[in-house]
Scaffold this active site. Structure first.
Site, short mmCIF file in Angstrom:
data_model
loop_
_atom_site.label_atom_id
_atom_site.label_comp_id
_atom_site.label_asym_id
_atom_site.label_seq_id
_atom_site.Cartn_x
_atom_site.Cartn_y
_atom_site.Cartn_z
N SER A 71 -4.65 -6.29 9.94
CA SER A 71 -6.07 -6.03 10.22
C SER A 71 -6.92 -7.30 10.17
CB SER A 71 -6.63 -5.00 9.22
OG SER A 71 -6.50 -5.49 7.91
N GLY A 72 -6.37 -8.39 9.65
CA GLY A 72 -7.12 -9.65 9.62
C GLY A 72 -7.61 -10.06 8.24
N THR A 92 -6.14 -11.99 5.90
CA THR A 92 -5.93 -13.42 5.63
C THR A 92 -6.92 -14.28 6.42
OG1 THR A 92 -3.61 -13.05 5.14
CG2 THR A 92 -4.21 -15.28 5.72
N THR A 93 -7.20 -13.91 7.66
CA THR A 93 -8.14 -14.67 8.48
C THR A 93 -9.54 -14.65 7.87
OG1 THR A 93 -6.83 -13.93 10.37
CG2 THR A 93 -8.94 -14.97 10.87
N GLY A 111 -7.44 -3.30 4.20
CA GLY A 111 -7.28 -2.96 5.61
C GLY A 111 -5.80 -2.91 5.94
N ASN A 112 -5.48 -2.31 7.04
CA ASN A 112 -4.08 -2.09 7.42
C ASN A 112 -3.32 -3.42 7.56
OD1 ASN A 112 -1.83 -0.59 8.17
ND2 ASN A 112 -2.94 0.61 9.70
N ILE A 113 -2.01 -3.34 7.68
CA ILE A 113 -1.18 -4.51 7.96
C ILE A 113 -1.67 -5.08 9.30
CG2 ILE A 113 1.19 -5.33 8.33
CD1 ILE A 113 2.17 -2.65 7.10
N GLU A 121 -6.69 -10.96 -1.44
CA GLU A 121 -6.14 -10.09 -0.40
C GLU A 121 -5.51 -8.88 -1.09
OE1 GLU A 121 -4.01 -12.11 2.63
OE2 GLU A 121 -3.23 -10.27 3.53
P1 TTP Z 1 -0.53 -6.66 3.86
O1 TTP Z 1 -0.73 -6.67 2.38
O2 TTP Z 1 -1.31 -5.68 4.64
O3 TTP Z 1 -0.81 -8.14 4.35
P2 TTP Z 1 -0.90 -8.77 5.82
O4 TTP Z 1 -0.79 -10.23 5.63
O5 TTP Z 1 0.10 -8.13 6.70
O6 TTP Z 1 -2.37 -8.37 6.30
P3 TTP Z 1 -3.37 -9.18 7.25
O7 TTP Z 1 -2.67 -9.33 8.57
O8 TTP Z 1 -4.57 -8.29 7.31
O9 TTP Z 1 -3.63 -10.50 6.60
O10 TTP Z 1 1.02 -6.40 4.14
C1 TTP Z 1 2.03 -7.34 3.91
C2 TTP Z 1 3.38 -6.68 4.06
O11 TTP Z 1 3.74 -6.01 2.85
C3 TTP Z 1 3.42 -5.61 5.13
O12 TTP Z 1 4.66 -5.70 5.80
C4 TTP Z 1 3.31 -4.32 4.37
C5 TTP Z 1 3.97 -4.63 3.06
N1 TTP Z 1 3.43 -3.91 1.89
C6 TTP Z 1 4.16 -2.86 1.34
O13 TTP Z 1 5.20 -2.48 1.88
N2 TTP Z 1 3.73 -2.30 0.18
C7 TTP Z 1 2.57 -2.68 -0.43
O14 TTP Z 1 2.21 -2.13 -1.48
C8 TTP Z 1 1.79 -3.72 0.18
C9 TTP Z 1 0.50 -4.14 -0.46
C10 TTP Z 1 2.27 -4.30 1.34
MG MG Z 2 -2.31 -11.50 5.31
#
Ligand code: TTP
Ligand code: MG
Length: 226
Positions: free
Chosen positions: A28-29, A31-32, A24-26, A100
């Site tokens: 999106s939840g 970790t929760t 899911g997107n950055i 994740e």
């Molecule tokens: P996410 O892997 O989407 O993790 P998150 O913790 O933000 O997601 P959620 O809130 O759903 O728990 O992204 C982490 C950061 O890493 C985000 O700033 C995007 C960056 N990222 C990249 O730039 N390149 C990549 O290949 C990945 C996987 C993340």
């Molecule tokens: Mg996360």
């Protein structure tokens, strides 16, 4: 039947070892959701990989990447690919392994975005792709189910602002829209190979409503496809 750490794994499909990737997107939840499922005794949830990307022997690769993606994109994505491979190949002790993201979303969403937006030159994209293809061929990267937390980019942006990771302060809505489309291209429109079936959850809910959403899909998420 074999016993590992007191857990019994059968061959009936319901007690077989099972690996789930949460996508899911950055914001999106992911970790929760993983925190919720980490309370089950037979699940193992791997640590959020972004913490590794923020601290490579004291250096913050995530910060470098957001400051200058053209300069640091390859460095960052090479490290992401390594850490995702490490998590995929980490020995599984409990019946259900939940993680994740995956090596797949790093490649099909983030590397693809850097390349398509002109921030990663073709030579760098090709080198990463050759590594990616080689790893897929030679390593044991088994995924049984992808849980896709589907959200609106506006919701992601609000949550990113609320949680306030310093590196992510400047993320514009357009970046999240592009990433959203790449997740949709991969997970819904199947424009890139899918390593496992996809379960789509509505990631728009908050708190109690979101927990209800998790609960209603728990048998599916923890047992996997029959
Ligand atoms: P996410 O892997 O989407 O993790 P998150 O913790 O933000 O997601 P959620 O809130 O759903 O728990 O992204 C982490 C950061 O890493 C985000 O700033 C995007 C960056 N990222 C990249 O730039 N390149 C990549 O290949 C990945 C996987 C993340
Ligand atoms: Mg996360």
């Amino acid at each position: 039947m074999n016993a590992i750490s007191g857990h019994h794994f059968g061959t009936d499909g319901k007690t077989e070892k099972h690996t789930v990737c949460v996508e899911g997107n950055i914001g999106s939840g992911k970790t929760t959701l993983l925190e919720y499922f980490s309370t089950y005794p037979y699940t193992e949830v791997t640590k959020e990989p972004v913490e590794k990307w923020r601290n490579i022997k004291g250096m913050n690769a995530l910060e470098y990447m957001y400051k200058d993606a053209s300069r640091w994109g390859l460095t960052f994505q090479t490290y992401v690919q390594l850490t995702m491979l490490q998590i995929h190949t980490q020995p599984q002790v409990k019946r259900v392994k939940m993680m994740e993201r995956s090596i797949y979303s790093a490649k099909y969403c983030f590397v693809e975005n850097l390349y398509q937006s002109g921030k990663m030159p073709e030579i760098e994209y090709t080198v990463l792709t050759e590594w990616f293809d080689f790893l897929l061929k030679t390593q044991d990267i088994k995924v049984d189910l992808i849980v896709y937390l589907k959200t609106k980019p506006e919701t992601d942006l609000r949550r990113i602002k609320e949680r306030c990771r310093p590196e992510e302060k400047q993320i514009p809505l357009e970046y999240l829209e592009t990433l959203h489309n790449l997740h949709e291209d991969w997970l819904i429109k199947k424009k890139f190979p899918l390593p496992a079936p996809v379960l789509v959850l509505n990631g728009e809910y908050e708190k109690e409503e979101m927990i209800k959403e998790y609960e209603s899909y728990t048998p599916h998420i923890l047992r996997g496809p029959a």
